[in-house]
Scaffold this motif. Structure first.
Motif, mmCIF file in Angstrom:
data_model
loop_
_atom_site.group_PDB
_atom_site.id
_atom_site.type_symbol
_atom_site.label_atom_id
_atom_site.label_comp_id
_atom_site.label_asym_id
_atom_site.label_seq_id
_atom_site.Cartn_x
_atom_site.Cartn_y
_atom_site.Cartn_z
ATOM 1 N N GLY A 29 0.678 -1.033 -0.230
ATOM 2 C CA GLY A 29 0.159 0.022 -0.118
ATOM 3 C C GLY A 29 0.891 1.307 -0.088
ATOM 4 O O GLY A 29 0.613 2.333 -0.370
ATOM 5 N N GLY A 30 1.720 1.746 0.489
ATOM 6 C CA GLY A 30 3.022 2.722 0.846
ATOM 7 C C GLY A 30 2.769 2.949 1.499
ATOM 8 O O GLY A 30 3.331 4.854 1.361
ATOM 9 N N THR A 31 1.778 3.031 2.402
ATOM 10 C CA THR A 31 1.500 4.223 3.440
ATOM 11 C C THR A 31 2.108 4.527 5.022
ATOM 12 O O THR A 31 2.127 5.500 4.665
ATOM 13 N N ASN A 32 2.861 3.650 4.889
ATOM 14 C CA ASN A 32 4.324 3.709 5.953
ATOM 15 C C ASN A 32 5.112 4.014 4.755
ATOM 16 O O ASN A 32 6.262 5.407 4.940
ATOM 17 N N LEU A 33 5.956 3.455 4.138
ATOM 18 C CA LEU A 33 6.986 3.713 3.708
ATOM 19 C C LEU A 33 6.957 5.198 2.572
ATOM 20 O O LEU A 33 8.255 5.697 2.620
ATOM 21 N N LEU A 34 6.075 5.360 1.562
ATOM 22 C CA LEU A 34 5.950 6.801 0.523
ATOM 23 C C LEU A 34 6.243 8.011 1.782
ATOM 24 O O LEU A 34 7.451 8.483 1.465
ATOM 25 N N ASP A 35 5.468 7.712 3.061
ATOM 26 C CA ASP A 35 6.201 9.452 4.001
ATOM 27 C C ASP A 35 7.727 8.908 4.029
ATOM 28 O O ASP A 35 7.708 9.916 4.499
ATOM 29 N N LEU A 112 2.251 -4.273 10.525
ATOM 30 C CA LEU A 112 3.107 -5.504 11.314
ATOM 31 C C LEU A 112 4.421 -3.986 10.819
ATOM 32 O O LEU A 112 4.778 -4.587 11.887
ATOM 33 N N LEU A 113 4.548 -4.037 9.834
ATOM 34 C CA LEU A 113 5.998 -3.586 10.121
ATOM 35 C C LEU A 113 5.751 -1.783 9.612
ATOM 36 O O LEU A 113 7.140 -1.174 9.536
ATOM 37 N N GLN A 114 5.361 -1.036 10.854
ATOM 38 C CA GLN A 114 4.921 0.768 10.471
ATOM 39 C C GLN A 114 6.541 0.375 11.365
ATOM 40 O O GLN A 114 6.663 -0.465 12.385
ATOM 41 N N ARG A 115 6.635 1.317 11.237
ATOM 42 C CA ARG A 115 7.610 2.428 12.217
ATOM 43 C C ARG A 115 7.169 3.438 12.655
ATOM 44 O O ARG A 115 6.671 3.630 12.607
ATOM 45 N N THR A 116 8.311 3.292 13.679
ATOM 46 C CA THR A 116 7.532 3.691 14.842
ATOM 47 C C THR A 116 7.271 5.621 14.042
ATOM 48 O O THR A 116 8.233 6.066 13.602
ATOM 49 N N ARG A 117 6.529 6.774 14.365
ATOM 50 C CA ARG A 117 6.487 7.882 14.544
ATOM 51 C C ARG A 117 6.905 8.717 15.730
ATOM 52 O O ARG A 117 6.226 9.970 15.416
ATOM 53 N N CYS A 118 7.853 8.843 15.822
ATOM 54 C CA CYS A 118 8.152 9.522 17.153
ATOM 55 C C CYS A 118 9.173 10.513 16.671
ATOM 56 O O CYS A 118 9.926 10.477 15.022
ATOM 57 N N PRO A 119 8.863 11.953 16.318
ATOM 58 C CA PRO A 119 9.106 13.138 15.702
ATOM 59 C C PRO A 119 10.953 13.052 15.486
ATOM 60 O O PRO A 119 11.460 13.607 14.502
ATOM 61 N N TYR A 120 11.494 12.356 16.184
ATOM 62 C CA TYR A 120 13.285 12.216 16.379
ATOM 63 C C TYR A 120 13.281 11.475 15.216
ATOM 64 O O TYR A 120 14.714 11.708 14.355
ATOM 65 N N PHE A 121 12.904 10.725 14.918
ATOM 66 C CA PHE A 121 13.082 9.911 13.481
ATOM 67 C C PHE A 121 12.131 9.711 12.063
ATOM 68 O O PHE A 121 12.766 9.995 11.156
ATOM 69 N N MET A 122 11.446 10.515 12.617
ATOM 70 C CA MET A 122 10.429 11.043 11.079
ATOM 71 C C MET A 122 11.295 11.950 10.596
ATOM 72 O O MET A 122 11.314 12.464 9.466
ATOM 73 N N ASP A 123 12.172 13.141 10.844
ATOM 74 C CA ASP A 123 12.344 14.505 11.214
ATOM 75 C C ASP A 123 14.212 14.713 11.050
ATOM 76 O O ASP A 123 14.638 14.668 12.142
ATOM 77 N N PHE A 126 16.199 16.221 12.794
ATOM 78 C CA PHE A 126 17.026 15.867 13.927
ATOM 79 C C PHE A 126 18.429 14.971 13.847
ATOM 80 O O PHE A 126 17.337 14.125 13.781
ATOM 81 N N ALA A 127 19.334 15.376 14.249
ATOM 82 C CA ALA A 127 21.027 14.609 14.367
ATOM 83 C C ALA A 127 21.115 13.802 15.229
ATOM 84 O O ALA A 127 20.972 12.485 14.944
ATOM 85 N N MET A 128 20.185 13.154 16.034
ATOM 86 C CA MET A 128 20.151 12.245 17.215
ATOM 87 C C MET A 128 19.014 11.599 16.838
ATOM 88 O O MET A 128 17.859 11.839 17.427
ATOM 89 N N CYS A 129 19.373 10.731 16.448
ATOM 90 C CA CYS A 129 18.063 9.511 16.656
ATOM 91 C C CYS A 129 18.561 7.768 16.356
ATOM 92 O O CYS A 129 19.762 7.795 15.079
ATOM 93 N N ASN A 130 18.444 6.969 17.133
ATOM 94 C CA ASN A 130 19.768 5.617 17.418
ATOM 95 C C ASN A 130 18.926 4.892 16.055
ATOM 96 O O ASN A 130 19.450 3.775 15.443
ATOM 97 N N LYS A 131 17.158 4.994 16.107
ATOM 98 C CA LYS A 131 16.415 3.467 15.014
ATOM 99 C C LYS A 131 17.260 4.309 13.731
ATOM 100 O O LYS A 131 17.228 3.524 12.377
ATOM 101 N N ASP A 203 13.450 -3.453 14.394
ATOM 102 C CA ASP A 203 11.872 -3.386 14.056
ATOM 103 C C ASP A 203 11.802 -4.458 15.161
ATOM 104 O O ASP A 203 10.625 -5.000 15.443
ATOM 105 N N THR A 204 11.974 -5.995 14.012
ATOM 106 C CA THR A 204 11.671 -7.464 13.815
ATOM 107 C C THR A 204 12.196 -8.587 13.777
ATOM 108 O O THR A 204 13.794 -7.796 13.805
#
Length: 328
Positions: A29-35, A112-123, A126-131, A203-204
């Motif tokens: 569907g691409g609803t997470n990956l395309l974002d 099942l494979l949705q990645r986190t919506r943490c703003p530090y990951f999504m943006d 922000f340089a600091m994100c271990n994910k 994540d999995t």
């Protein structure tokens, strides 16, 4: 967005073969990956379209269970007659997620494979994100962490799993079917998602080039007394601050067995069998539900902005259980 190559697989075997090329991702569907691609968080050089490989059916299993193809759409799954009648908790969870438009596109495997919506990951500003950049640090620990974990976090990551569906599937003891270069295997959903530990970028437990083919549900045991409660900042199109999935098998006012899972509180849906055992063989009342909730939340630790989540989660569990007990 940079230029990418695009392949269309015709069956699972060709999809698995194609995705073994360097820096390649499946797309359904691409609803997470395309974002994530638009935000430059994910940077694949090639996409393998798996929408035409035939994994979109929902079928009965021998013994009374149900197999949901990985490419079944969330909306189709939620409204399928067998899902609605036998696994109402899953329908409730799916319909609480996203918008109708997104549910029409999103797939069960992708959810099942949705990645986190943490703003530090999504943006990526922000340089600091271990994910996103292992070893860079976790910006959320000392930053804004209202949405973040109170259970199962580590010094490397305090993000939460964003899926509603995953919470229901954990409560229902689903099993994930996967296929890959080394063959097929079955993964109980309780062991499918990882806690962050020192490797929050993983994540999995999926191995490289493995493809989710289906989700299997056991014979239905919770068809009447279920409730999915999602507490969020606004009534729709928002991720959960806390969610609670409750499923009860009851005789009169007595609980024969119970299932409870929490969402929005950890890197994976949170379930503690000891909490469920407290309800078995007992009359369902608020005091006992609160006791179960406290066992479920044992060890919870808050950060600067999310201390409210501990009490909120306890109240959500109690309300979900009592609502489930009253439903029929």
């Amino acid at each position: 967005m940079r230029a990418i190559d695009f392949d269309q697989a015709s069956d699972p075997a060709s999809a698995i073969r194609l995705v073994q090329q360097p820096n390649t991702k499946f797309i359904g569907g691409g609803t997470n990956l395309l974002d994530l691609m638009k935000g430059d968080v994910e940077q694949p050089l090639r996409l393998v379209d798996i929408n035409h490989i035939g994994l979109d059916q929902i079928t009965e299993l021998p013994g009374g269970g149900l197999r949901i193809g990985a490419l079944a759409r969330n909306s189709d799954t939620a409204n399928h007659a067998l899902v609605r009648s036998r696994y109402p908790l899953l329908t409730q969870a799916l319909l609480s997620g996203a918008s109708p438009q997104l549910r029409n596109m999103a797939t069960i495997g992708g959810n099942l494979l949705q990645r986190t919506r943490c703003p530090y990951f999504m943006d990526t500003a922000f340089a600091m994100c271990n994910k996103r950049a292992p070893g860079s640090g976790c910006g959320a620990r000392e930053g804004y962490n209202r949405m973040h974990a109170i259970l199962g976090a580590s010094s490397a990551c305090i993000a939460v799993n964003p899926s509603d569906m995953n919470v229901a599937l954990v409560a229902l003891d689903a099993v994930i079917q996967v296929s890959g270069p080394k063959g097929e295997r079955s993964i109980p959903i309780a062991g499918f998602h990882r806690l962050p530990g020192t490797m929050p970028q993983v994540d999995t437990v999926l191995q490289p080039a493995e493809l989710i083919t289906a989700v299997d549900l056991p014979p239905p045991a919770f068809t009447r007394h279920t409730h999915y409660l999602k507490v969020r900042e606004r009534n729709s199109y928002a991720f959960a601050l806390v969610s609670a999935a409750a499923a009860l098998d009851m005789i009169g006012a007595t609980v024969r067995q119970a299932r409870i899972a929490l969402g929005g509180v950890a890197h994976k849906p949170w379930r503690v069998p000891a909490a469920e055992a407290l309800l078995a063989g007992q009359a369902l009342d608020e005091a006992r539900c609160r006791q179960a909730a406290r066992v479920l939340l044992d060890g919870a630790q808050a950060f600067r902005d999310n201390g409210f989540k501990i009490q909120l989660a306890e109240r959500a569990v109690v309300r979900a259980l009592l609502e489930a007990g009253e439903s029929a």
